[in-house]
Design a protein around this motif. Structure first.
Motif, PDB file in Angstrom:
ATOM      1  N   SER A 170       0.827  -1.207   0.000  1.00 51.60           N
ATOM      2  CA  SER A 170       0.000   0.000   0.000  1.00 51.60           C
ATOM      3  C   SER A 170       0.853   1.244   0.000  1.00 51.60           C
ATOM      4  O   SER A 170       0.552   2.212  -0.693  1.00 51.60           O
ATOM      5  N   GLU A 171       1.967   1.242   0.784  1.00 55.48           N
ATOM      6  CA  GLU A 171       2.834   2.421   0.829  1.00 55.48           C
ATOM      7  C   GLU A 171       3.392   2.707  -0.553  1.00 55.48           C
ATOM      8  O   GLU A 171       3.452   3.848  -0.997  1.00 55.48           O
ATOM      9  N   GLU A 172       3.814   1.635  -1.264  1.00 58.22           N
ATOM     10  CA  GLU A 172       4.403   1.827  -2.575  1.00 58.22           C
ATOM     11  C   GLU A 172       3.365   2.281  -3.585  1.00 58.22           C
ATOM     12  O   GLU A 172       3.629   3.106  -4.453  1.00 58.22           O
ATOM     13  N   ASN A 173       2.141   1.745  -3.472  1.00 61.44           N
ATOM     14  CA  ASN A 173       1.094   2.170  -4.393  1.00 61.44           C
ATOM     15  C   ASN A 173       0.734   3.629  -4.176  1.00 61.44           C
ATOM     16  O   ASN A 173       0.478   4.370  -5.123  1.00 61.44           O
ATOM     17  N   ASP A 174       0.680   4.065  -2.891  1.00 62.48           N
ATOM     18  CA  ASP A 174       0.407   5.469  -2.609  1.00 62.48           C
ATOM     19  C   ASP A 174       1.467   6.349  -3.225  1.00 62.48           C
ATOM     20  O   ASP A 174       1.178   7.407  -3.793  1.00 62.48           O
ATOM     21  N   SER A 175       2.733   5.899  -3.106  1.00 62.67           N
ATOM     22  CA  SER A 175       3.839   6.680  -3.666  1.00 62.67           C
ATOM     23  C   SER A 175       3.704   6.789  -5.163  1.00 62.67           C
ATOM     24  O   SER A 175       3.920   7.837  -5.758  1.00 62.67           O
ATOM     25  N   GLU A 176       3.334   5.660  -5.790  1.00 65.13           N
ATOM     26  CA  GLU A 176       3.202   5.682  -7.245  1.00 65.13           C
ATOM     27  C   GLU A 176       2.082   6.611  -7.682  1.00 65.13           C
ATOM     28  O   GLU A 176       2.214   7.374  -8.636  1.00 65.13           O
ATOM     29  N   THR A 177       0.969   6.576  -6.954  1.00 66.04           N
ATOM     30  CA  THR A 177      -0.142   7.455  -7.300  1.00 66.04           C
ATOM     31  C   THR A 177       0.269   8.910  -7.228  1.00 66.04           C
ATOM     32  O   THR A 177      -0.064   9.721  -8.094  1.00 66.04           O
ATOM     33  N   ALA A 178       1.026   9.253  -6.177  1.00 68.70           N
ATOM     34  CA  ALA A 178       1.471  10.639  -6.024  1.00 68.70           C
ATOM     35  C   ALA A 178       2.359  11.057  -7.178  1.00 68.70           C
ATOM     36  O   ALA A 178       2.265  12.169  -7.691  1.00 68.70           O
ATOM     37  N   LEU A 179       3.230  10.138  -7.604  1.00 65.78           N
ATOM     38  CA  LEU A 179       4.134  10.479  -8.687  1.00 65.78           C
ATOM     39  C   LEU A 179       3.386  10.714  -9.992  1.00 65.78           C
ATOM     40  O   LEU A 179       3.711  11.604 -10.762  1.00 65.78           O
ATOM     41  N   ILE A 235      22.702  -2.622   2.888  1.00 69.68           N
ATOM     42  CA  ILE A 235      21.270  -2.446   3.107  1.00 69.68           C
ATOM     43  C   ILE A 235      21.025  -1.377   4.158  1.00 69.68           C
ATOM     44  O   ILE A 235      20.185  -0.481   3.992  1.00 69.68           O
ATOM     45  N   GLU A 236      21.773  -1.457   5.270  1.00 72.96           N
ATOM     46  CA  GLU A 236      21.607  -0.489   6.356  1.00 72.96           C
ATOM     47  C   GLU A 236      21.927   0.932   5.894  1.00 72.96           C
ATOM     48  O   GLU A 236      21.340   1.901   6.383  1.00 72.96           O
ATOM     49  N   SER A 237      22.861   1.057   4.953  1.00 73.66           N
ATOM     50  CA  SER A 237      23.243   2.381   4.435  1.00 73.66           C
ATOM     51  C   SER A 237      22.284   2.890   3.368  1.00 73.66           C
ATOM     52  O   SER A 237      22.496   3.969   2.823  1.00 73.66           O
ATOM     53  N   ASN A 238      21.255   2.089   3.033  1.00 79.96           N
ATOM     54  CA  ASN A 238      20.260   2.486   2.027  1.00 79.96           C
ATOM     55  C   ASN A 238      20.898   2.688   0.650  1.00 79.96           C
ATOM     56  O   ASN A 238      20.407   3.477  -0.169  1.00 79.96           O
ATOM     57  N   LEU A 239      21.982   1.962   0.398  1.00 81.03           N
ATOM     58  CA  LEU A 239      22.727   2.185  -0.846  1.00 81.03           C
ATOM     59  C   LEU A 239      22.006   1.649  -2.073  1.00 81.03           C
ATOM     60  O   LEU A 239      22.286   2.093  -3.189  1.00 81.03           O
ATOM     61  N   PHE A 240      21.081   0.731  -1.893  1.00 78.60           N
ATOM     62  CA  PHE A 240      20.365   0.236  -3.069  1.00 78.60           C
ATOM     63  C   PHE A 240      19.303   1.239  -3.527  1.00 78.60           C
ATOM     64  O   PHE A 240      18.961   1.272  -4.710  1.00 78.60           O
ATOM     65  N   MET A 243      15.222  -9.352  -1.022  1.00 82.35           N
ATOM     66  CA  MET A 243      13.959  -8.610  -1.065  1.00 82.35           C
ATOM     67  C   MET A 243      14.120  -7.177  -0.576  1.00 82.35           C
ATOM     68  O   MET A 243      13.562  -6.241  -1.159  1.00 82.35           O
ATOM     69  N   ARG A 244      14.882  -6.968   0.496  1.00 79.82           N
ATOM     70  CA  ARG A 244      15.056  -5.607   1.002  1.00 79.82           C
ATOM     71  C   ARG A 244      15.836  -4.747   0.023  1.00 79.82           C
ATOM     72  O   ARG A 244      15.543  -3.561  -0.167  1.00 79.82           O
ATOM     73  N   GLN A 245      16.829  -5.345  -0.627  1.00 78.34           N
ATOM     74  CA  GLN A 245      17.589  -4.605  -1.629  1.00 78.34           C
ATOM     75  C   GLN A 245      16.695  -4.227  -2.811  1.00 78.34           C
ATOM     76  O   GLN A 245      16.766  -3.109  -3.332  1.00 78.34           O
ATOM     77  N   ILE A 246      15.852  -5.169  -3.226  1.00 78.69           N
ATOM     78  CA  ILE A 246      14.953  -4.911  -4.354  1.00 78.69           C
ATOM     79  C   ILE A 246      13.966  -3.801  -4.006  1.00 78.69           C
ATOM     80  O   ILE A 246      13.674  -2.935  -4.839  1.00 78.69           O
ATOM     81  N   LYS A 247      13.448  -3.799  -2.787  1.00 86.68           N
ATOM     82  CA  LYS A 247      12.527  -2.738  -2.374  1.00 86.68           C
ATOM     83  C   LYS A 247      13.211  -1.379  -2.405  1.00 86.68           C
ATOM     84  O   LYS A 247      12.604  -0.373  -2.793  1.00 86.68           O
ATOM     85  N   GLN A 248      14.477  -1.340  -1.986  1.00 85.06           N
ATOM     86  CA  GLN A 248      15.211  -0.076  -2.038  1.00 85.06           C
ATOM     87  C   GLN A 248      15.429   0.368  -3.479  1.00 85.06           C
ATOM     88  O   GLN A 248      15.278   1.557  -3.805  1.00 85.06           O
ATOM     89  N   LEU A 249      15.787  -0.562  -4.354  1.00 85.99           N
ATOM     90  CA  LEU A 249      15.939  -0.223  -5.772  1.00 85.99           C
ATOM     91  C   LEU A 249      14.650   0.357  -6.335  1.00 85.99           C
ATOM     92  O   LEU A 249      14.659   1.350  -7.065  1.00 85.99           O
ATOM     93  N   ARG A 250      13.529  -0.249  -5.969  1.00 87.56           N
ATOM     94  CA  ARG A 250      12.219   0.206  -6.454  1.00 87.56           C
ATOM     95  C   ARG A 250      11.944   1.633  -5.994  1.00 87.56           C
ATOM     96  O   ARG A 250      11.467   2.469  -6.771  1.00 87.56           O
ATOM     97  N   LYS A 251      12.273   1.927  -4.731  1.00 86.49           N
ATOM     98  CA  LYS A 251      12.067   3.288  -4.225  1.00 86.49           C
ATOM     99  C   LYS A 251      12.936   4.283  -4.977  1.00 86.49           C
ATOM    100  O   LYS A 251      12.512   5.411  -5.267  1.00 86.49           O
TER     101      LYS A 251
END
Length: 419
Positions: free
Chosen positions: A13-22, A164-169, A272-280
């Motif tokens: 839901s968070e990602e869908n909300d973000s996409e809608t805003a964009l 991952i912790e550094s949010n580098l993805f 999965m966490r890396q992929i989510k960061q890439l998506r963001k």
């Protein structure tokens, strides 16, 4: 870990909300008449109706850049006199900032006379090179930092907790999308399974193959399950791995099922966490609506390694050769024919890797422009004007061997022929 846990808990839901805003942000918000509104909708959605994916992407990116043309410019700066590690820190710091990524981009090479379009190409090529081949910075305690690891066409995000912790993805996602937005080069060879999940595909439906597992030790354990009979020692080895990932021990009846589950977790579950960061990161640069509405554009962002191979013909058909009545320095026809003949011979006998290096030296990145220009010059060594996509070849060479040696030295010593 708190941020990564929040990402997992945030769900779709968070990602869908973000996409809608964009998507809504891409349309002007001032009041318009009905006719104006209809015109804007047609312009904004034109890319959805274009059949050819390359042209659809071109129109989308042009619209996005035009909408943000009056925004606060992004200023990317690098000092060529700094160490490689310091230059990498500058790039990472730039992409860690929250910015309007579609705003005009201004690139500056401090300590170099280069200006113009070629400088931006240098930055984009550097960014993709770091993502593809790694950073010299030790960001994960393992020496050189690789964000993607594995075999060509089976690359997956590195399973490094520090990265991952550094949010580098997320930073990597911004880099990938930003170079794409500015028609730059691409990271090649990502695993199709990772791409599938990145664009909201069901992880359980991802097509995962053994080559997608970059950890050779884990791969060797999973491959044991391809055999009908296992020794007691092999069973213990497999069971130790499966139980560490909350899966049952191996039995005669679950061998094939367990093989697939272990492989899926090794490739997708651990990333999965890396992929989510890439998506963001992709969403931050506002190219997400294009990539999700037009799946046929995704291979343009993530091409296979084989699709990026260069052939002599690909370069030769783009070259505009010098002509007698050009404004170049005055060299006789014999000299012009000799030097251009040397270049043709070099291209026709070069490997794909050497052609990629030549192209980077010539135009600033590994992307073929509509036209490649050649000039004969009075210099000592080959140079180029990347802004004008022009290779400048000295006229003094009499032997091909000397010409080849000088050109190879030039493209390998700098990789970027700015003058």
């Amino acid at each position: 870990m708190q941020e990564s846990e929040r990402e997992q808990e945030g769900g779709q839901s968070e990602e869908n909300d973000s996409e809608t805003a964009l998507v809504s942000d891409s349309v002007p918000v001032r009041p318009e008449t009905s006719a104006e509104n209809n015109f804007i909708v047609v312009v904004c959605l034109e890319w959805k109706l274009i059949k050819e994916p390359t042209q659809a992407a071109k129109v989308f990116k042009e619209n996005l850049l035009r909408e943000h043309a009056t925004g606060k410019p992004l200023r990317m700066k690098m000092d060529v006199r700094d160490s490689e590690e310091d230059r990498e820190r500058e790039l990472l710091l730039f992409y860690k900032q929250q910015q309007e990524w579609a705003c005009p981009l201004h690139c500056t090479l401090v300590g170099d006379v280069a200006i113009g379009e070629g400088v931006m190409r240098y930055f984009m090529t550097t960014i993709i090179s770091k993502l593809q081949f790694g950073f010299s910075l030790d960001l994960g305690g393992m020496g050189r930092t690789l964000l993607f690891e594995g075999e060509p066409d089976h690359l997956v995000p590195a399973a490094s907790e520090a990265l991952i912790e550094s949010n580098l993805f997320r930073v990597a996602g911004r880099m990938l999308a930003h170079t794409f937005l500015h028609d730059g080069p691409h990271v090649t060879g990502l695993s199709p399974a990772v791409i599938h999940v990145l664009f909201n595909g069901d992880p359980e439906m991802a097509t995962v193959v053994t080559e997608d597992c970059p950890d050779l030790h884990i791969r060797s354990i999973i491959e044991l399950l391809e055999h009908e009979d296992l020794t007691p020692e092999q069973k213990d080895t497999v069971s130790d791995l499966s139980m560490s990932w909350d899966l049952p021990a191996v039995t005669k009846t679950n061998r094939r099922w367990l093989h697939n589950k272990l492989l899926l977790h090794a490739v997708v579950g651990r990333t999965m966490r890396q992929i989510k960061q890439l998506r963001k990161g992709l969403k931050d640069v506002m190219v997400w609506p294009l990539l999700t509405s037009r799946p046929d554009v995704v291979p343009l962002l993530f091409p296979k390694m084989a699709e990026m191979q260069f052939t002599p013909q690909m370069l030769l058909e783009k070259i505009t050769w010098p002509v007698e009545d050009s404004d170049d320095e005055d060299f006789d026809l014999d000299t012009t024919c000799r030097i251009t003949g040397f270049l043709r011979m070099f291209i026709e006998t070069a490997s794909s890797g050497t052609l990629a290096q030549l192209l980077t030296f010539w135009v600033g990145w590994e992307m073929l422009p509509p036209e490649l220009r050649v000039e004969i010059s009075g210099g000592t060594l080959p140079t180029s004007s990347t802004c004008f996509e022009t290779l400048k070849l000295p006229a003094h060479f009499k032997l091909y061997m000397d010409f080849e040696k000088a050109l190879v030295a030039a493209i390998k010593s700098t990789g970027f022929g700015l003058v």
